[in-house]
Design a protein around this motif. Structure first.
Motif, PDB file in Angstrom:
ATOM      1  N   ARG A  22     -37.347   3.667  35.834  1.00 14.23           N
ATOM      2  CA  ARG A  22     -36.767   4.029  37.132  1.00 14.23           C
ATOM      3  C   ARG A  22     -37.717   3.656  38.267  1.00 14.23           C
ATOM      4  NH1 ARG A  22     -33.304   9.143  37.265  1.00 14.23           N
ATOM      5  NH2 ARG A  22     -32.245   7.613  35.947  1.00 14.23           N
ATOM      6  N   GLN A  27     -38.722   6.005  30.344  1.00 18.64           N
ATOM      7  CA  GLN A  27     -37.543   6.090  31.206  1.00 18.64           C
ATOM      8  C   GLN A  27     -37.952   6.253  32.674  1.00 18.64           C
ATOM      9  OE1 GLN A  27     -37.902   7.689  28.304  1.00 18.64           O
ATOM     10  NE2 GLN A  27     -36.254   6.763  27.086  1.00 18.64           N
ATOM     11  N   ARG A  46     -25.198  -6.937  33.963  1.00 20.22           N
ATOM     12  CA  ARG A  46     -24.266  -5.950  33.405  1.00 20.22           C
ATOM     13  C   ARG A  46     -23.184  -6.589  32.541  1.00 20.22           C
ATOM     14  NH1 ARG A  46     -23.799  -2.635  39.087  1.00 20.22           N
ATOM     15  NH2 ARG A  46     -25.412  -1.079  38.657  1.00 20.22           N
ATOM     16  N   ALA A  58     -31.230  -0.193  30.432  1.00 23.05           N
ATOM     17  CA  ALA A  58     -30.328   0.918  30.769  1.00 23.05           C
ATOM     18  C   ALA A  58     -30.450   1.288  32.244  1.00 23.05           C
ATOM     19  CB  ALA A  58     -30.643   2.126  29.885  1.00 23.05           C
ATOM     20  N   GLU A  59     -31.677   1.301  32.744  1.00 24.90           N
ATOM     21  CA  GLU A  59     -31.900   1.662  34.149  1.00 24.90           C
ATOM     22  C   GLU A  59     -31.326   0.606  35.091  1.00 24.90           C
ATOM     23  OE1 GLU A  59     -32.781   4.027  37.171  1.00 24.90           O
ATOM     24  OE2 GLU A  59     -33.338   4.586  35.131  1.00 24.90           O
ATOM     25  N   THR A  99     -28.961  -1.436  34.646  1.00 24.62           N
ATOM     26  CA  THR A  99     -27.503  -1.587  34.589  1.00 24.62           C
ATOM     27  C   THR A  99     -26.776  -0.281  34.887  1.00 24.62           C
ATOM     28  OG1 THR A  99     -27.590  -1.249  32.179  1.00 24.62           O
ATOM     29  CG2 THR A  99     -27.580  -3.527  32.982  1.00 24.62           C
ATOM     30  N   SER A 100     -27.537   0.759  35.228  1.00 23.44           N
ATOM     31  CA  SER A 100     -26.938   2.056  35.551  1.00 23.44           C
ATOM     32  C   SER A 100     -26.378   2.047  36.974  1.00 23.44           C
ATOM     33  CB  SER A 100     -27.991   3.157  35.416  1.00 23.44           C
ATOM     34  OG  SER A 100     -27.476   4.399  35.853  1.00 23.44           O
ATOM     35  N   ASP A 101     -25.429   2.941  37.219  1.00 22.21           N
ATOM     36  CA  ASP A 101     -24.859   3.074  38.567  1.00 22.21           C
ATOM     37  C   ASP A 101     -25.676   4.008  39.447  1.00 22.21           C
ATOM     38  OD1 ASP A 101     -22.703   1.372  38.079  1.00 22.21           O
ATOM     39  OD2 ASP A 101     -21.513   2.993  37.189  1.00 22.21           O
ATOM     40  N   GLU A 102     -26.525   4.835  38.831  1.00 22.90           N
ATOM     41  CA  GLU A 102     -27.281   5.820  39.597  1.00 22.90           C
ATOM     42  C   GLU A 102     -28.752   5.775  39.216  1.00 22.90           C
ATOM     43  OE1 GLU A 102     -25.523   9.633  39.000  1.00 22.90           O
ATOM     44  OE2 GLU A 102     -23.703   9.155  40.134  1.00 22.90           O
ATOM     45  N   HIS A 103     -29.601   5.981  40.228  1.00 22.60           N
ATOM     46  CA  HIS A 103     -31.053   5.938  40.011  1.00 22.60           C
ATOM     47  C   HIS A 103     -31.714   7.041  40.842  1.00 22.60           C
ATOM     48  CE1 HIS A 103     -30.142   1.868  38.490  1.00 22.60           C
ATOM     49  NE2 HIS A 103     -29.374   1.791  39.553  1.00 22.60           N
TER      50      HIS A 103
END
Length: 229
Positions: A207, A203, A228, A178-179, A181-185
């Motif tokens: 990150r 989680q 992704r 999930a991390e 493939t996320s757009d924000e970190h």
């Protein structure tokens, strides 16, 4: 205080760095962390690198030296080398980072700082696949970073992520998938409080791995794009 240091042998066939002033590596490490927290990142990096240079100058050229992890000043010296290797990795100076980590593993064969993980990322970034294969075998399959390394190695070599590897990452290490493939970190206050706690959440650890390797995915964005899909 005068700057001086000696490399003292121990009964365990290791060496301790006994020093003061610029060779008080506990003080150097603490001060560099203070600079970092104040946002004076370049000064912190320079302090660590200059300390690394002083450590290197202490070491005999033609003699194997294993440093004593249990001695506080010597342990701090090892931590300084590791921290400076991270500094160079984050600015994509993979060759210097690699040289530091290889030295660190010579000085600390038990690898208390798990330097081998960052070394594996360096080897892949430099396309040193044989060296990567050698060190990756020593990284536990229990670590999410091992799965990331395995997938990235396959992608670097063939241009694709094996379907089985991607499925395993998505199911076995779901928070990491999930991390990655996320757009924000965001490295916000909530994350910092979590990761600095005694028991950080999975989680937050996911990150942390992203943030520690984000420079790679900026440099090699195709891997994340493939993940992704």
């Amino acid at each position: 205080m005068q700057d001086k240091a000696t490399l003292n042998p121990t009964p365990d066939q290791t060496f301790e760095i006994v020093g003061q002033g610029a060779y008080d590596f506990v003080r150097v490490l603490t001060h560099s962390k203070q600079l970092q927290r104040q946002g004076r990142v370049e000064e912190a990096c320079n302090e660590r690198f200059h300390a690394f240079q002083r450590i290197s100058e202490l070491l005999p050229e033609d003699e194997e030296v294993i440093l004593e992890w249990e001695d506080p000043n010597t342990r701090a010296a090892l931590e300084v080398i590791h921290a400076s290797a991270i500094d160079h990795f984050l600015i994509n100076d993979f060759e210097m980072s690699t040289a530091m980590l290889e030295l660190l593993l010579e000085l600390d064969p038990e690898d208390h700082l798990e330097a081998i993980i960052l070394l594996a990322f360096n080897y892949l970034a430099m396309e040193e696949y044989e060296l990567f294969d050698e060190v990756s075998n020593d990284i536990s399959d229990k670590y999410a970073c091992k799965e990331v390394l395995t997938m990235w190695a396959a992608f670097r070599r063939s241009g694709r992520i094996p379907e089985g590897d991607a499925i395993r990452f998505r199911t076995r290490f779901a928070p990491y998938f999930a991390e990655f493939t996320s757009d924000e970190h965001p490295a916000d206050g909530q994350y910092l409080e979590d990761i600095e706690s005694e028991r950080p959440s999975v989680q937050a650890q996911a990150r942390e791995l992203w943030l520690r390797t984000e420079n790679l995915w900026t440099l090699f964005p195709d891997f994340i794009a493939a993940l992704r899909r």
